[in-house]
Motif scaffolding. Structure first.
Motif, PDB file in Angstrom:
ATOM      1  N   ALA A 203       0.839  -1.198   0.000  1.00  0.00           N
ATOM      2  CA  ALA A 203       0.000   0.000   0.000  1.00  0.00           C
ATOM      3  C   ALA A 203       0.875   1.250   0.000  1.00  0.00           C
ATOM      4  O   ALA A 203       1.768   1.380   0.851  1.00  0.00           O
ATOM      5  CB  ALA A 203      -0.921   0.011   1.214  1.00  0.00           C
ATOM      6  N   PRO A 204       0.675   2.169  -0.947  1.00  0.00           N
ATOM      7  CA  PRO A 204       1.463   3.410  -0.953  1.00  0.00           C
ATOM      8  C   PRO A 204       1.120   4.273   0.247  1.00  0.00           C
ATOM      9  O   PRO A 204      -0.026   4.320   0.693  1.00  0.00           O
ATOM     10  CB  PRO A 204       1.051   4.077  -2.268  1.00  0.00           C
ATOM     11  CG  PRO A 204      -0.294   3.508  -2.594  1.00  0.00           C
ATOM     12  CD  PRO A 204      -0.309   2.103  -2.053  1.00  0.00           C
ATOM     13  N   THR A 205       2.123   4.961   0.767  1.00  0.00           N
ATOM     14  CA  THR A 205       1.896   5.863   1.893  1.00  0.00           C
ATOM     15  C   THR A 205       1.726   7.303   1.432  1.00  0.00           C
ATOM     16  O   THR A 205       1.341   8.161   2.227  1.00  0.00           O
ATOM     17  CB  THR A 205       3.077   5.800   2.878  1.00  0.00           C
ATOM     18  OG1 THR A 205       4.263   6.271   2.209  1.00  0.00           O
ATOM     19  CG2 THR A 205       3.298   4.376   3.366  1.00  0.00           C
ATOM     20  N   GLY A 206       2.032   7.566   0.158  1.00  0.00           N
ATOM     21  CA  GLY A 206       1.969   8.931  -0.340  1.00  0.00           C
ATOM     22  C   GLY A 206       3.236   9.720  -0.101  1.00  0.00           C
ATOM     23  O   GLY A 206       3.353  10.866  -0.553  1.00  0.00           O
ATOM     24  N   GLY A 207       4.197   9.121   0.595  1.00  0.00           N
ATOM     25  CA  GLY A 207       5.451   9.811   0.868  1.00  0.00           C
ATOM     26  C   GLY A 207       6.606   9.196   0.106  1.00  0.00           C
ATOM     27  O   GLY A 207       6.541   8.058  -0.342  1.00  0.00           O
ATOM     28  N   HIS A 208       7.667   9.965  -0.038  1.00  0.00           N
ATOM     29  CA  HIS A 208       8.867   9.493  -0.713  1.00  0.00           C
ATOM     30  C   HIS A 208      10.057   9.596   0.234  1.00  0.00           C
ATOM     31  O   HIS A 208       9.994  10.288   1.259  1.00  0.00           O
ATOM     32  CB  HIS A 208       9.128  10.303  -1.991  1.00  0.00           C
ATOM     33  CG  HIS A 208       8.118  10.049  -3.066  1.00  0.00           C
ATOM     34  ND1 HIS A 208       6.856  10.614  -3.045  1.00  0.00           N
ATOM     35  CD2 HIS A 208       8.172   9.283  -4.189  1.00  0.00           C
ATOM     36  CE1 HIS A 208       6.171  10.212  -4.112  1.00  0.00           C
ATOM     37  NE2 HIS A 208       6.952   9.411  -4.815  1.00  0.00           N
ATOM     38  N   PHE A 209      11.121   8.912  -0.087  1.00  0.00           N
ATOM     39  CA  PHE A 209      12.308   8.937   0.751  1.00  0.00           C
ATOM     40  C   PHE A 209      13.509   9.362  -0.081  1.00  0.00           C
ATOM     41  O   PHE A 209      13.496   9.279  -1.312  1.00  0.00           O
ATOM     42  CB  PHE A 209      12.563   7.568   1.397  1.00  0.00           C
ATOM     43  CG  PHE A 209      12.842   6.466   0.410  1.00  0.00           C
ATOM     44  CD1 PHE A 209      14.147   6.131   0.060  1.00  0.00           C
ATOM     45  CD2 PHE A 209      11.806   5.726  -0.154  1.00  0.00           C
ATOM     46  CE1 PHE A 209      14.408   5.115  -0.836  1.00  0.00           C
ATOM     47  CE2 PHE A 209      12.058   4.689  -1.055  1.00  0.00           C
ATOM     48  CZ  PHE A 209      13.366   4.391  -1.400  1.00  0.00           C
ATOM     49  N   VAL A 210      14.535   9.842   0.607  1.00  0.00           N
ATOM     50  CA  VAL A 210      15.776  10.233  -0.049  1.00  0.00           C
ATOM     51  C   VAL A 210      16.729   9.036  -0.003  1.00  0.00           C
ATOM     52  O   VAL A 210      17.123   8.585   1.070  1.00  0.00           O
ATOM     53  CB  VAL A 210      16.418  11.451   0.640  1.00  0.00           C
ATOM     54  CG1 VAL A 210      17.745  11.802  -0.033  1.00  0.00           C
ATOM     55  CG2 VAL A 210      15.460  12.636   0.586  1.00  0.00           C
ATOM     56  N   ARG A 211      17.058   8.537  -1.150  1.00  0.00           N
ATOM     57  CA  ARG A 211      17.891   7.341  -1.254  1.00  0.00           C
ATOM     58  C   ARG A 211      19.337   7.659  -0.869  1.00  0.00           C
ATOM     59  O   ARG A 211      19.889   8.693  -1.245  1.00  0.00           O
ATOM     60  CB  ARG A 211      17.830   6.812  -2.683  1.00  0.00           C
ATOM     61  CG  ARG A 211      18.678   5.589  -2.964  1.00  0.00           C
ATOM     62  CD  ARG A 211      18.473   5.163  -4.395  1.00  0.00           C
ATOM     63  NE  ARG A 211      17.117   4.672  -4.603  1.00  0.00           N
ATOM     64  CZ  ARG A 211      16.791   3.375  -4.522  1.00  0.00           C
ATOM     65  NH1 ARG A 211      17.730   2.485  -4.268  1.00  0.00           N
ATOM     66  NH2 ARG A 211      15.546   2.998  -4.717  1.00  0.00           N
TER      67      ARG A 211
END
Length: 321
Positions: A203-211
């Motif tokens: 399920a997508p959380t709508g947030g992104h992360f910095v790799r």
């Protein structure tokens, strides 16, 4: 796959003159952040990509720069079309993207190398899944691949023994090993590995992360699998193997045990048998594995396992008398 994407980016700028990060992201089916990283990588490699700042600005190639991949040798061009791995790419929902990238690369090849994809396809076919396994990709695979490409934080539900747990993870990469898919994800400050066929929901959380750009997926996989094998192979057995037993060992024991036996094979006795100390998961597992070698193996130590093998041999002999 990143190499194909970088080439596609250059060819897009070459054919269209100037494109915004958003346009490139849409065309390549990646995030704008990925486009920024790809442009930096191209600049570092010496490709003259220039950025026009401000509203309406975009990226373009300086000085009429054009590439026809003329630096490729025939071997390199043919190897490029082996790297696509269409089967696994299709499993992740990327078959169309790989095919499009191949078409762009093919169009940029000099005429003398235009037959490279045909030659490679006629000579090599990579079938990654193992024998007797289900070749159907796990249902969550495409959603996970999309999250990996876009650096999207997701929540997964994962079967662990007799329970199902939920975890919010940052998906760093996917690995195909012997027909099985594995997700490498960051949780907190560490990375963990999950079998994709045990993930029941994404399920997508709508947030992104910095790799973390310093993270090396291949190196992480090598280190984690080596640590797993070291932890799993906790016992040792000493055996004598006939030449036939040595040849058949790879069908019954772990690769590390086979390597140990092959090292010992440099010192055969007068009958051609070799003595080797083999790492095993447990003595119970070793008993089952070594039984498959029949009279082509003799267990020397430990004494308890030798006695079990002798008893099994006596019982088998009674059946055939």
């Amino acid at each position: 796959m990143r190499a194909s994407r970088l080439i596609s980016l250059v060819l897009l700028l070459q054919s269209r003159g100037e494109m915004t990060a958003a346009e490139l992201a849409e065309e390549l089916e990646v995030s704008e952040r990925t486009v920024y990283r790809d442009v930096e990588a191209l600049s570092a490699a010496g490709v003259p990509v220039y950025a026009d700042r401000g509203p309406g600005g975009g990226y373009r190639l300086l000085g009429g720069y054009r590439t026809r991949l003329t630096g490729l040798t025939r071997e390199e061009a043919e190897a490029l079309f082996l790297a696509g791995l269409r089967g696994p790419a299709g499993d992740m929902g990327l078959a169309d993207a790989v095919a499009t990238a191949e078409l762009k690369v093919r169009a940029a090849l000099p005429s003398v190398l235009r037959d490279a994809p045909l030659r490679a396809g006629q000579r090599f076919h990579l079938d990654a899944p193992g024998w007797f396994g289900d070749a159907t990709p796990p249902a969550p695979l495409r959603d996970l691949a999309r999250a990996v490409w876009t650096d999207e934080r997701v929540e997964i539900r994962y079967r662990r023994r007799d329970e199902e747990v939920a975890r919010t993870v940052e998906p760093y990469g996917l690995v195909l090993k012997n027909g099985g898919w594995y997700l490498v994800a960051r949780i907190g400050r560490g990375h963990r590995t999950y079998r994709v066929d045990r993930i029941t929901e994404v399920a997508p959380t709508g947030g992104h992360f910095v790799r973390d750009e310093a993270f090396d997926l291949a190196e992480f996989w090598r280190e984690s699998t080596a640590a797993f094998l070291r932890g799993m192979l906790r016992d040792e057995v000493t055996v004598r193997l006939s030449p036939a037993g040595l040849r058949s060992l790879r069908f019954h024991l772990d690769t590390h045990a086979v390597e140990r036996a092959q090292e010992a094979a440099r010192r055969p006795d007068a009958d051609g048998w070799v003595t080797a100390v083999l790492p095993v998961e447990s003595l119970d597992v070793a008993f089952t594995q070594l039984l498959g070698l029949g009279p082509e193996v003799e267990v020397l130590e430990p004494a308890g396992l030798r006695a079990r093998m002798a008893e099994a041999a006596e019982r088998a002999a009674k059946l055939y008398r």
